[in-house]
Design an enzyme around this catalytic site. Structure first.
Site, PDB file in Angstrom:
ATOM      1  N   SER A 107       0.815  -1.210   0.000  1.00  0.00           N
ATOM      2  CA  SER A 107       0.000   0.000   0.000  1.00  0.00           C
ATOM      3  C   SER A 107       0.851   1.263   0.000  1.00  0.00           C
ATOM      4  CB  SER A 107      -0.904   0.032   1.235  1.00  0.00           C
ATOM      5  OG  SER A 107      -1.789  -1.056   1.214  1.00  0.00           O
ATOM      6  N   ILE A 121      -6.187   8.273   1.337  1.00  0.00           N
ATOM      7  CA  ILE A 121      -6.374   7.434   0.164  1.00  0.00           C
ATOM      8  C   ILE A 121      -5.240   6.417   0.122  1.00  0.00           C
ATOM      9  CG2 ILE A 121      -6.543   7.395  -2.349  1.00  0.00           C
ATOM     10  CD1 ILE A 121      -8.869   8.872  -0.845  1.00  0.00           C
ATOM     11  N   GLU A 122      -5.623   5.144   0.147  1.00  0.00           N
ATOM     12  CA  GLU A 122      -4.669   4.049   0.069  1.00  0.00           C
ATOM     13  C   GLU A 122      -4.780   3.451  -1.329  1.00  0.00           C
ATOM     14  OE1 GLU A 122      -3.911  -0.272   2.333  1.00  0.00           O
ATOM     15  OE2 GLU A 122      -5.546   1.044   2.968  1.00  0.00           O
ATOM     16  N   ILE A 123      -3.642   3.309  -1.996  1.00  0.00           N
ATOM     17  CA  ILE A 123      -3.592   2.677  -3.315  1.00  0.00           C
ATOM     18  C   ILE A 123      -2.742   1.428  -3.134  1.00  0.00           C
ATOM     19  CG2 ILE A 123      -2.980   2.937  -5.733  1.00  0.00           C
ATOM     20  CD1 ILE A 123      -3.114   6.029  -5.167  1.00  0.00           C
TER      21      ILE A 123
END
Length: 131
Positions: free
Chosen positions: A112, A123-125
């Protein structure tokens, strides 16, 4: 009989400024705008999901007891590598606040990277290993 939930259909994101939020999600995450409803509401679409953008304090749009922008943590999954995500975010001028870091998602271990949207939402991608 108990209720059985299959999936989330959409999420409503409370925003200070819908246009600013939409532009950020288009640029940073590649989502696309979709107007809906007779009153000019705006959604963001990606894959088979949708985020409705709700201006905080909007009348006639039911929401939670507190509609404060910046109170969500959202995790989005990508097939791109963490290095590609970092390069993209930096290329967009977006500050990375943490990561890459190993986390556990709905399907298990993932890598992440974290940033914040214009309202301060975390916001985690994330990227799952192949498979």
């Amino acid at each position: 009989m108990s209720l059985s939930i299959d999936r989330i259909d959409h999420v409503v994101l409370n925003c200070r400024d819908v246009e600013t939020a939409a532009a950020w999600y288009e640029r940073a995450l590649g989502m696309r705008r979709e107007p809906f409803g007779a009153d000019g509401r705006l959604a963001l679409k990606f894959g088979h999901q949708k985020i409705n953008l709700r201006p905080t304090g909007a009348p006639n749009w039911p929401t939670g007891d507190v509609d404060a922008p910046g109170s969500l943590d959202l995790c989005f999954i990508t097939s791109q590598s963490p290095d590609e995500v970092l390069d993209h975010l930096r290329g967009c001028g977006i500050n990375v606040v943490a990561g890459p870091a190993q986390r556990t998602g709905a399907r298990g271990s993932m890598t992440s990277i974290y940033c914040r949207d214009p309202d301060g939402n975390l916001i985690e991608i994330a990227n799952y290993p192949s498979g």
